[in-house]
Design an enzyme around this catalytic site. Structure first.
Site: not given
Ligand code: GLA
Length: 363
Positions: A117, A191, A328
């Site tokens: 991210h 997110h 997402e």
């Molecule tokens: C995304 C990732 C997960 C986790 C979340 C945040 O969805 O794929 O593995 O890291 O973000 O916690």
């Protein structure tokens, strides 16, 4: 803003409030968008996060369906990316490394051996500049951010603009745009952690889900795609029909074990570049239905597997294991290292543009 009202409708303009300061003293704002149906979305300039989203159930009663914090410090210490805008690269880049035009770039590894991210301080930890751009489509908030050349290791000065619009059709529409002055890679998303029965009210295992994807991208133990586009047919990843999320989550399946539940990218059947369905979520008790459409080729379906009750959100709610789900919309994880995946490269003179709509109704 002047609005024309028909009888019985309440006009309310976008609300702006001072929302405290960051630890280093910078002012943060909270904007509340509303429509005539009573739906409300509160968005903060810190990380561009959706702090709350109030949606009606089948009896017309409103509940907040996203996880969030009560103040800025919650977002500053957050590790779950609650509601935030994600960039420059949503999801993972293997070993925090990729090659572009023959040059190797390194992004901070903040997820074991990999980068997640956007690196150590992604767009979710940045202050965005806000502007009310409400118009015929509904109340709209524009957020802009200039990510400097080299920020978190990514090349190019990247100018980003995100517009959140709350429409009269109970849609939260997110338009993302960006330009760069050097070749770069980019994968923007939001997110939000949804629970259609109300955030913090219980787990999401009885929610029903449909994802129109006949393939998904299996991962290794670091949640990096192997590169394969595997068929979902005959696996717990087949959500082509509305299916109860919890019905197969504990199946003896290697990919579910690697993800500690669902934490996978689905390859959407719809054509990239035209608006197509990414998911449909239904919560039977409240009757709330969420329909997700996007221009993106993929969607990460994540069942809040890392939520463990250590975080207390707004309203004193504790977020336990699997209390929310994320959808997402995105290009596939680690695309810069997978030439067979749709490209995430952005070049000077081109404009990145993508849209995702979360639409709410009842059934
Ligand atoms: C995304 C990732 C997960 C986790 C979340 C945040 O969805 O794929 O593995 O890291 O973000 O916690």
């Amino acid at each position: 803003m002047l609005t024309t009202m028909s009888f019985g409708e309440k006009a309310k303009t976008m609300q702006k409030q001072e929302w405290g300061k960051t630890a280093d003293g910078q002012p943060v704002y909270l904007y509340t968008l509303s429509n005539k149906k009573g739906m409300e979305a509160a968005i903060t300039t810190y990380g561009g996060a959706v702090v709350s989203l109030k949606v009606a159930d089948r009896k017309g009663e409103f509940a907040d369906v996203v996880q969030g914090y009560k103040d800025v410090s919650g977002y500053e210490t957050d590790k779950g990316y609650f509601g935030a805008l994600i960039g420059r690269y949503g999801n993972r880049i293997a070993h925090g490394e990729f090659k572009l035009d023959g040059k190797t770039y390194n992004i901070p590894k903040n997820d074991g051996a990999n980068s997640l991210h956007g690196g150590a301080k992604g767009f979710n930890k940045k202050l965005w500049t806000a502007k009310d751009v409400s118009g015929a489509a509904g109340q709209a908030l524009e957020l802009t951010y200039l990510s400097k050349d080299g920020e978190e290791g990514f090349p190019g000065n990247l100018s980003v603009k995100v517009v959140y619009t709350l429409t009269e059709n109970n849609e939260l529409k997110i338009d993302y745009a960006a330009t760069t002055d050097k070749d770069t890679v980019l994968n923007l998303t939001n997110h939000s952690y949804f629970n259609l029965a109300g955030a913090g009210s219980g787990d999401i295992l009885s929610h029903e889900l449909m994802i129109p994807a006949s393939r998904y991208t299996p991962v290794d133990s670091g949640l990096i795609p192997t590169g394969e586009l595997a068929p979902v047919k005959g696996t717990p990843f087949d959500f082509t029909k509305l299916t109860v999320i919890g019905s197969r989550i504990n199946d003896d399946n290697e990919q579910l074990k690697l993800g500690k539940g669902y934490d996978h990218n689905f390859v959407l059947d719809g054509a990239m570049g035209t608006m197509h369905k990414a998911a449909e979520v239904y919560e039977p008790k409240s009757g709330r239905l969420m329909d997700v459409t996007t221009l993106e080729p993929g969607v990460q379906f994540y069942t809040g597997n890392f939520l463990d009750g250590t975080v207390t959100g707004k309203d004193g709610k504790v977020y336990n294991h699997r209390y929310a789900l994320c959808l997402e919309t995105q290009h596939f994880p680690d695309s810069p290292n997978h030439p067979n995946f749709p490209t995430t490269e952005l070049k000077p003179g081109h404009r990145y543009h993508t849209t995702t709509i979360y639409k709410f109704s009842v059934k």
